[in-house]
Design an enzyme around this catalytic site. Structure first.
Site, PDB file in Angstrom:
ATOM      1  N   GLU A   1      -5.611   7.885  -7.842  1.00 45.62           N
ATOM      2  CA  GLU A   1      -6.827   7.745  -8.644  1.00 45.62           C
ATOM      3  C   GLU A   1      -7.811   6.752  -8.038  1.00 45.62           C
ATOM      4  O   GLU A   1      -7.418   5.813  -7.345  1.00 45.62           O
ATOM      5  CB  GLU A   1      -6.465   7.205 -10.035  1.00 45.62           C
ATOM      6  CG  GLU A   1      -5.644   8.152 -10.852  1.00 45.62           C
ATOM      7  CD  GLU A   1      -5.302   7.574 -12.211  1.00 45.62           C
ATOM      8  OE1 GLU A   1      -4.531   8.204 -12.928  1.00 45.62           O
ATOM      9  OE2 GLU A   1      -5.794   6.470 -12.549  1.00 45.62           O
TER      10      GLU A   1
ATOM     11  N   CYS B   1     -13.340   1.388  -7.558  1.00 49.92           N
ATOM     12  CA  CYS B   1     -11.964   0.884  -7.618  1.00 49.92           C
ATOM     13  C   CYS B   1     -11.064   1.906  -6.930  1.00 49.92           C
ATOM     14  O   CYS B   1     -11.058   3.080  -7.311  1.00 49.92           O
ATOM     15  CB  CYS B   1     -11.598   0.719  -9.087  1.00 49.92           C
ATOM     16  SG  CYS B   1      -9.872   0.352  -9.373  1.00 49.92           S
TER      17      CYS B   1
ATOM     18  N   CYS C   1       3.890   2.596  -6.697  1.00 48.60           N
ATOM     19  CA  CYS C   1       3.978   1.165  -6.349  1.00 48.60           C
ATOM     20  C   CYS C   1       5.417   0.714  -6.477  1.00 48.60           C
ATOM     21  O   CYS C   1       6.131   1.132  -7.380  1.00 48.60           O
ATOM     22  CB  CYS C   1       3.076   0.370  -7.299  1.00 48.60           C
ATOM     23  SG  CYS C   1       3.031  -1.392  -6.921  1.00 48.60           S
TER      24      CYS C   1
ATOM     25  N   CYS D   1       5.787  -3.493 -12.279  1.00 49.91           N
ATOM     26  CA  CYS D   1       5.416  -4.352 -13.409  1.00 49.91           C
ATOM     27  C   CYS D   1       5.654  -3.602 -14.725  1.00 49.91           C
ATOM     28  O   CYS D   1       5.384  -2.396 -14.812  1.00 49.91           O
ATOM     29  CB  CYS D   1       3.951  -4.770 -13.300  1.00 49.91           C
ATOM     30  SG  CYS D   1       3.616  -5.652 -11.772  1.00 49.91           S
TER      31      CYS D   1
ATOM     32  N   CYS E   1       2.696  -1.600 -16.438  1.00 48.32           N
ATOM     33  CA  CYS E   1       1.831  -0.750 -15.608  1.00 48.32           C
ATOM     34  C   CYS E   1       2.429   0.643 -15.414  1.00 48.32           C
ATOM     35  O   CYS E   1       3.572   0.777 -14.980  1.00 48.32           O
ATOM     36  CB  CYS E   1       1.619  -1.426 -14.255  1.00 48.32           C
ATOM     37  SG  CYS E   1       0.712  -0.409 -13.080  1.00 48.32           S
TER      38      CYS E   1
ATOM     39  N   CYS F   1      -5.259   2.292 -14.317  1.00 45.84           N
ATOM     40  CA  CYS F   1      -4.915   3.283 -13.316  1.00 45.84           C
ATOM     41  C   CYS F   1      -3.520   3.847 -13.541  1.00 45.84           C
ATOM     42  O   CYS F   1      -2.636   3.185 -14.028  1.00 45.84           O
ATOM     43  CB  CYS F   1      -5.042   2.684 -11.915  1.00 45.84           C
ATOM     44  SG  CYS F   1      -6.608   3.174 -11.217  1.00 45.84           S
TER      45      CYS F   1
END
Ligand code: SAH
Ligand code: SF4
Length: 358
Positions: free
Chosen positions: A88, A114, A121, A125, A128, A345
């Protein structure tokens, strides 16, 4: 033949690959300033070289898979990569167009874009969605820069209009430092997109050793730290990476980071209801950032399906901000840009994939 992507190369790399060397500058201008879509359109390049280039290089690392537009003007893009994976990016109009009394243009709309640096990832976290979906792969330099190029093209943003870049989409940029560094260089090239490093911000979850490496590269970029908590116990709970790099190590890395004298390090603080929204935390934050040229950006936690955390009350966020301001710490509250278009995101990707599976 397995083609490589022409957008993956810095101009100096291209001038090694394509002779005579001045062709690299011409190719850069065609791609990044004239927005062409094929080698065929590069009129000042000899026909035979155009054919050779088309044989050897790919041009389009990304396709637009979906766009969501928000009432506030922000626009979220879902891009699919050559291997079908998706990332994204978001176009955020920061300041509206302004006119003089006679109707002439006083100021263009200011845009921030952005962008993502990885598919997924590794950092994981707890708050997220990108982190929850795991890590698939790093983006190449061309896949990073192409997000900006495609968004500029799709919105008819003239080549010479300034845009700011924030590496705040999917992924941890410092976990893909080699490609991110190359992307910063490609962005900055005056024959290309010409986005000065001072208008590029790298946001990190706080990989202290990588912050040190980035500092040594002295790229002139801006740094944002996703802090989110002021004590290690809570931070570990929210961001498991804190076990490897605790708050003290991050603060030390920031203190040694080269910053433009007119700029500040941004500390992002995700405000989560009843977890870190109290004045005691604000107090600790003031103490922690003492002596650092910093500004704090308070972000409302944006809940997503299945998230265990809640959005804070606006009055509490305001009070938090007022405490920081009263103690001489610059502090802004991030506008909930694009809230109605699945703001944080990972959320557009998540929805799209779910719909597709329905
Ligand atoms: N990995 C880097 C950059 C990408 S994340 C980093 O963590 O800094 C960009 C920002 O989005 C981070 O500050 C992150 O905390 C924030 N974010 C992630 N999930 C969010 C959510 N649900 N609501 C609001 N912000 C979120
Ligand atoms: Fe990765 Fe940043 Fe999401 Fe953490 S907040 S999981 S570091 S993208």
């Amino acid at each position: 033949m397995n083609k490589t992507n022409i957008l993956d190369y810095t101009k100096s790399e291209l001038s090694e690959l394509i002779k005579p060397a001045f062709r690299a500058k011409q190719i850069y201008e065609w791609i990044y300033k004239k927005y062409v879509n094929s080698f065929e359109e590069m009129q000042n390049i000899p026909k035979s070289l155009r054919a050779d280039l088309a044989e050897a290089y790919d041009f389009h690392p990304l396709q637009i898979a979906a766009i969501e537009e928000s009432a506030d003007g922000s626009k979220k893009y879902l891009f699919s990569l050559k291997d079908g994976k998706t990332v994204e990016a978001v176009l955020l109009p920061m300041k509206k167009e302004q006119h003089h009394e006679d109707g002439t243009l006083a100021q263009h709309t200011r845009y921030t874009i952005c962008i993502s640096s990885q598919v997924g990832c590794k950092i994981g976290c707890a708050f997220c969605l990108t982190g929850k979906s795991g890590f698939l792969r790093n983006l190449t330099p061309g896949e990073i820069t192409s997000q900006v190029l495609m968004i500029k093209k799709d919105n008819n943003i003239a080549e010479n209009r300034r845009v700011n870049i924030v590496f705040m989409g999917m992924g941890e940029p410092l976990d893909n430092l080699t490609n991110v560094k190359k992307a910063v260089t490609i962005f900055a090239d005056p024959d290309g997109l010409s986005i000065s490093p001072r208008r590029q911000t790298i946001s990190t979850s706080g990989l202290s050793s990588q912050i040190k490496k980035l500092g040594e590269m002295d790229l002139g970029i801006l740094l944002a730290i996703s802090l989110h908590a002021v004590d290690d116990v809570l931070r570990e709970q929210l961001m498991p990476i804190n076990k490897a790099y605790n708050i003290e190590s991050i603060i030390n890395a920031v203190k040694n980071f080269p910053i433009d004298a007119r700029k500040r390090v941004m500390f992002e603080y995700l405000v989560i209801k009843d977890l870190n929204d109290d004045i005691q935390s604000a107090k600790k934050l003031v103490k922690l950032l003492n002596g650092i040229k910093s500004k704090v950006n308070l972000i409302f936690f944006n809940p997503h399906e299945g998230s265990e955390f809640q959005r804070p009350e606006p009055q509490k966020v305001k009070r938090f901000q007022e405490y920081l301001l009263a103690h001489n710490l610059l502090c802004t509250i991030r506008e909930s840009k694009g809230l109605d278009i699945s703001a944080a995101c990972g959320q557009l990707k998540d929805r799209k994939e779910k719909n597709e599976h329905c």
